[in-house]
Design a protein around this motif. Structure first.
Motif: not given
Length: 435
Positions: A259-262, A279-280, A297-301, A388-389
């Motif tokens: 959910k954080l990623a997408g 959202m970012p 950290l790998l799913v944050f923008d 982002r998407r």
């Protein structure tokens, strides 16, 4: 109501039921695993292996039938915990019963029979199915029932607080603080539930446009008064048998982190627009991001790290698979550095040049607040979400992630019951390491 099962489906299920019942009778008659003789261990493993062979063969033919029966032809969306619970009732022997799991819940990891491995076999088959797998993946992107209950209050107050996290909406920013101050934000079942609930609430709030995640100040003796991001999985909880495959290890990857990623799937959404709301997200790393913290950290923008912080994925020391890091990390670091971190346990300090593959900015600890606010402001732009998407579509296709998670479901189940893991986590627990 579940649909009636085809005759051959019921016939093929019967040998599995008999083998599972026979295995349970043998196990019940034996001492706890840590007290068994070598001969008793062999007898137990032989009985479990026979049932697992039949379980795998049954699922090779009937996974879609089973899944459709449990979900009323994919009309109902069941999360993985709901799916395995209903499978235990509808298909005796296919997965462990609620009673078997409850009995093991109070045991140390060394004294469990490994019934969760049977859940891993089942979920691997479901996730591998091109029909059932995507449906289950979408079900895991829906808001949790807990978040939906809490949503009206959060929309009114802008605050959600639990033992593990605090979420506050401030000027359109969802400020999410990891606040398990007594254990360095080490992760367990409770933390997974609290974190996913907070992420759901932030994504469901139309007034939240950007998310910011940071660790709070610790009361742990070694880090008292200092901020810490995350110490990874709680090894003491794992050794005590309190980390579950479905409730933490799989839920975390398929639910919260994804959910954080997408984004999440909004219930009742249809039509031509995307059913996902996202959202970012910005992360601030103080102290360290170990294991599960590094995976986050790998799913944050955008990631801002304090100059005295470090990132590590000590999978080799712990003996488990570091979530979806094996899937995502090479995209950031390249294969050589990913192997050094995952297989060799390399600790990456924020000031090392290679760390810039994982963090976007490195600032002195005193400058963290200002740097994070600048990062949040940069991600408020109207075109950020669309881009982002599209980055996610290019970098992490749903089918590729599903294939990875199918294998992870069983591989991680096997790992948490490995003799080396039981020994290592017991040693970590004795040394009072939190994660």
């Amino acid at each position: 109501m579940t649909a009636p099962a085809p005759a051959d489906h019921r016939t093929d299920h019967r040998p599995l039921t008999d083998a599972a019942r026979a295995a349970e009778e043998i196990l019940t008659a034996l001492p706890l695993p840590s007290h068994r003789t070598p001969a008793e261990h062999r007898a137990a493993e032989t009985a479990k292996d026979r049932a697992r062979d039949l379980r795998t063969a049954f699922l090779a033919t009937h996974t879609d039938t089973v899944y459709d029966r449990l979900t009323d032809g994919r009309i109902r969306s069941l999360r993985i915990d709901e799916l395995v619970a209903e499978a235990a009732l509808a298909y005796p022997g296919l997965v462990p019963t609620a009673e078997q799991l409850a009995q093991e819940r109070g045991r140390a990891q060394a004294d469990k029979e490994g019934h969760e491995i049977d859940q891993g076999i089942f979920l691997r088959a479901v996730l591998n199915s091109p029909t059932a797998g995507p449906h289950l993946m979408d079900a895991m992107l829906r808001p949790t029932a807990r978040a939906m209950r809490l949503l009206p209050d959060f929309l009114r107050t802008g605050v959600f607080e639990s033992r593990a996290v605090r979420l506050e909406r401030v000027a359109g920013v969802a400020r999410l603080t990891l606040c398990r101050d007594d254990r360095l934000n080490a992760e367990d079942n409770e933390q997974a539930d609290d974190l996913e609930t907070a992420v759901d609430l932030a994504l469901l709030d139309p007034d939240c446009r950007v998310g910011l995640v940071r660790g709070g100040e610790m009361s742990h003796p070694r880090y008292r008064g200092r901020r810490v991001f995350c110490a990874g999985i709680n090894l003491k909880a794992l050794s005590a048998g309190d980390i579950s495959l479905v409730g933490f290890l799989l839920r975390r990857e398929l639910g919260c982190l994804r959910k954080l990623a997408g984004g999440l799937v909004v219930p009742g959404s249809d039509g031509w627009r995307s059913p996902r709301v996202e959202m970012p997200w910005v992360a601030g790393v103080d102290g360290f991001a170990i294991g599960g913290g590094a995976q986050l950290l790998l799913v944050f923008d955008h990631v801002v790290a304090a100059a005295d912080s470090y990132v590590s994925l000590p999978a080799a020391q712990e003996g488990i698979v570091p979530g979806a890091a094996n899937f995502r990390l090479t995209r950031f670091t390249g294969p050589r550095l990913a192997r050094q971190m995952i297989l060799g346990g390399r600790r990456l300090w924020a000031t090392e040049p290679e760390a810039r593959t994982l963090v976007d900015e490195v600032v002195e600890p005193a400058g963290m607040d200002a740097a994070l606010e600048r990062a949040v402001d940069r991600l408020r732009g109207d075109a950020v979400l669309a881009n982002r998407r599209m980055l996610r579509v290019a970098e992490e296709p749903d089918e590729a992630f599903r294939a990875y998670m199918a294998e992870f479901a069983l591989e991680q189940a096997l790992r948490i019951y490995g003799e080396d893991v039981i020994h290592k986590t017991g040693r970590f627990a004795a040394g009072d390491r939190s994660g």
